[in-house]
Scaffold this active site. Structure first.
Site, PDB file in Angstrom:
ATOM      1  N   HIS A   1       0.813  -1.218   0.000  1.00  0.00           N
ATOM      2  CA  HIS A   1       0.000   0.000   0.000  1.00  0.00           C
ATOM      3  C   HIS A   1       0.848   1.270   0.000  1.00  0.00           C
ATOM      4  O   HIS A   1       0.306   2.365  -0.107  1.00  0.00           O
ATOM      5  CB  HIS A   1      -1.038  -0.023   1.133  1.00  0.00           C
ATOM      6  CG  HIS A   1      -0.538   0.420   2.473  1.00  0.00           C
ATOM      7  ND1 HIS A   1      -0.164  -0.461   3.466  1.00  0.00           N
ATOM      8  CD2 HIS A   1      -0.356   1.649   3.000  1.00  0.00           C
ATOM      9  CE1 HIS A   1       0.219   0.223   4.531  1.00  0.00           C
ATOM     10  NE2 HIS A   1       0.107   1.506   4.279  1.00  0.00           N
TER      11      HIS A   1
ATOM     12  N   ASP B   1       0.314  -7.614   2.182  1.00  0.00           N
ATOM     13  CA  ASP B   1       0.712  -6.208   1.993  1.00  0.00           C
ATOM     14  C   ASP B   1       2.235  -6.093   1.911  1.00  0.00           C
ATOM     15  O   ASP B   1       2.872  -5.642   2.855  1.00  0.00           O
ATOM     16  CB  ASP B   1       0.145  -5.371   3.153  1.00  0.00           C
ATOM     17  CG  ASP B   1       0.211  -3.877   2.888  1.00  0.00           C
ATOM     18  OD1 ASP B   1       0.661  -3.482   1.798  1.00  0.00           O
ATOM     19  OD2 ASP B   1      -0.188  -3.114   3.796  1.00  0.00           O
TER      20      ASP B   1
ATOM     21  N   GLN C   1       0.612   6.129  11.450  1.00  0.00           N
ATOM     22  CA  GLN C   1       0.728   6.606  10.070  1.00  0.00           C
ATOM     23  C   GLN C   1       2.182   7.017   9.768  1.00  0.00           C
ATOM     24  O   GLN C   1       2.796   7.763  10.533  1.00  0.00           O
ATOM     25  CB  GLN C   1      -0.223   7.789   9.826  1.00  0.00           C
ATOM     26  CG  GLN C   1      -1.573   7.368   9.243  1.00  0.00           C
ATOM     27  CD  GLN C   1      -2.262   6.264  10.020  1.00  0.00           C
ATOM     28  OE1 GLN C   1      -2.300   6.302  11.243  1.00  0.00           O
ATOM     29  NE2 GLN C   1      -2.795   5.275   9.328  1.00  0.00           N
ATOM     30  N   GLY C   2       2.695   6.524   8.662  1.00  0.00           N
ATOM     31  CA  GLY C   2       4.077   6.816   8.278  1.00  0.00           C
ATOM     32  C   GLY C   2       5.043   5.703   8.659  1.00  0.00           C
ATOM     33  O   GLY C   2       6.191   5.702   8.222  1.00  0.00           O
TER      34      GLY C   2
HETATM   35  N1  ARG Z   1      -1.336   2.422   7.228  1.00  0.00           N
HETATM   36  C1  ARG Z   1      -0.423   3.165   8.034  1.00  0.00           C
HETATM   37  C2  ARG Z   1       0.635   3.822   7.154  1.00  0.00           C
HETATM   38  O1  ARG Z   1       0.420   3.932   5.982  1.00  0.00           O
HETATM   39  C3  ARG Z   1       0.150   2.355   9.153  1.00  0.00           C
HETATM   40  C4  ARG Z   1      -0.823   2.222  10.210  1.00  0.00           C
HETATM   41  C5  ARG Z   1      -0.400   1.355  11.327  1.00  0.00           C
HETATM   42  N2  ARG Z   1      -1.391   1.595  12.331  1.00  0.00           N
HETATM   43  C6  ARG Z   1      -1.424   1.006  13.505  1.00  0.00           C
HETATM   44  N3  ARG Z   1      -2.357   1.345  14.336  1.00  0.00           N
HETATM   45  N4  ARG Z   1      -0.547   0.106  13.832  1.00  0.00           N
HETATM   46  O2  ARG Z   1       1.608   4.349   7.638  1.00  0.00           O
END
Ligand code: ARG
Length: 334
Positions: A23, A69, A155-156
């Site tokens: 992603h 992923d 996020q990140g």
């Molecule tokens: N999808 C997020 C990203 O693009 C990562 C999220 C991880 N979240 C979590 N609660 N562990 O960085």
């Protein structure tokens, strides 16, 4: 560990390949738009090593019900001497306490970080994780976090590794940061791509992108048998012996078995390594459709439960009639 310019993390799989999340990338193909920053905790450090991508491979199953992923990013120039993170190829390490790391937000909705952060999170069983994420893909996802929340990726951090020590004390990657509801919320663990379930596909893709990590960067003593042994057509198994002596303790988890068999239809052949105590390790199955000549390759065997000293055998059986051949030579590299 690398930071990727689209705002993700990644792990060095080889000196030229970064393992990250599907992603985090758009599609498979040539791609010169990504910069990987390696070798620093501080992203603004002048000693950072930077590389541009030249190709992206995005798991084609990611957008299907299969999921998974993961993606590989090939760098235009290797990072020579980079610290590589081996991937888990069995479920043996899909438990315990994991380390996660990244430059992502330190709190839900927070800013990206200049300095690399790390944390530890415990494994969460699929059955528990399913209660929070009913549609999670248990076959290719693994969860980690505390019931009370408080510690998580965010996020990140996506694409970055989740890792732990293996039984030999070496770091091994068991997960790839994938998703979660918010960050560090109670009863919402982080969800990670389950590397052990995806390892075969990652290795196959890496092979096409220039290669996998060297399974034995530090080869030890070699024991070889160069006497030819005829393999009877559709007949009984034959074997060739190698006597190992002077070794202390057990064989390694990356025992290299170099095989040189001349044959006019290698799909006929079933090949096993037989340890001194008689345990058989299947190196290759027969395959009616593999009509190529010869088996000239090196297999890696986890022989860590075997005593090294003693008589090892390469056992070969031709299971289909017509084509024939012989064991030309074989060797064990400890
Ligand atoms: N999808 C997020 C990203 O693009 C990562 C999220 C991880 N979240 C979590 N609660 N562990 O960085």
């Amino acid at each position: 560990m690398v930071r990727l310019s689209m705002g993700c993390g990644g792990a060095m799989y080889t000196e030229s390949l970064v393992l990250t999340a599907a992603h985090c990338v758009s599609s498979t193909g040539n791609n010169t738009s990504i910069t990987a920053t390696y070798g620093v905790v501080d992203l603004q450090s002048t000693s950072a090593i930077k590389r541009t991508s030249n190709y992206v491979y995005r798991n084609p199953g990611y957008s299907t019900s299969a999921g998974g992923d993961w993606a590989l990013i090939r760098l235009s120039q290797p990072i020579s001497g980079a610290a590589l993170l081996p991937i888990a190829t069995t479920t043996a390490y899909d438990n315990g306490t994991f380390t996660v790391a990244g430059w992502g937000a330190a709190t839900e909705g927070g800013a990206q970080q200049r300095y690399l952060l790390k944390a530890q999170v415990p494994f969460v069983p699929d059955s528990t994780c399913r209660q929070s994420y009913p549609s999670m893909k248990t076959a290719v996802e693994i969860c980690a976090g505390y019931p009370e929340g408080g510690v998580d990726t965010c996020q990140g951090d996506s694409g970055g590794p989740m890792f732990r020590r293996d039984n030999a004390g070496q770091w091994i990657q068991v997960g790839i940061v994938s998703y979660g509801r918010g960050c560090a919320r109670p009863n919402y663990p982080g969800v990670y791509a389950e590397v052990s379930a995806l390892a075969t596909a990652i290795q196959a893709a890496a092979r096409d992108l220039g290669g996998n990590p060297d399974p034995d960067p530090d080869p030890g003593p070699v024991f070889e048998n160069t006497n030819n042994v005829t393999i009877p057509d559709a007949g009984a198994a034959v074997s060739s012996s190698v006597t190992v002596s002077g070794m202390a303790g057990n064989a390694p988890s990356n025992l290299q078995v170099g095989v040189d068999i001349k044959h006019t239809y290698r799909g006929d052949l079933v090949i096993d390594l037989i340890a001194p105590d008689g345990t058989a390790y299947r190196l290759k199955n027969s395959s009616g459709s593999d009509s190529a000549d010869n088996v000239i390759t090196t297999y890696t065997v986890n022989a860590s439960t075997e005593v090294a000293n003693g008589t090892w055998k390469l056992q070969v059986r031709d299971v289909y009639s017509a084509d024939t051949g012989y064991i030309d030579s074989w060797k064990l590299v400890f």
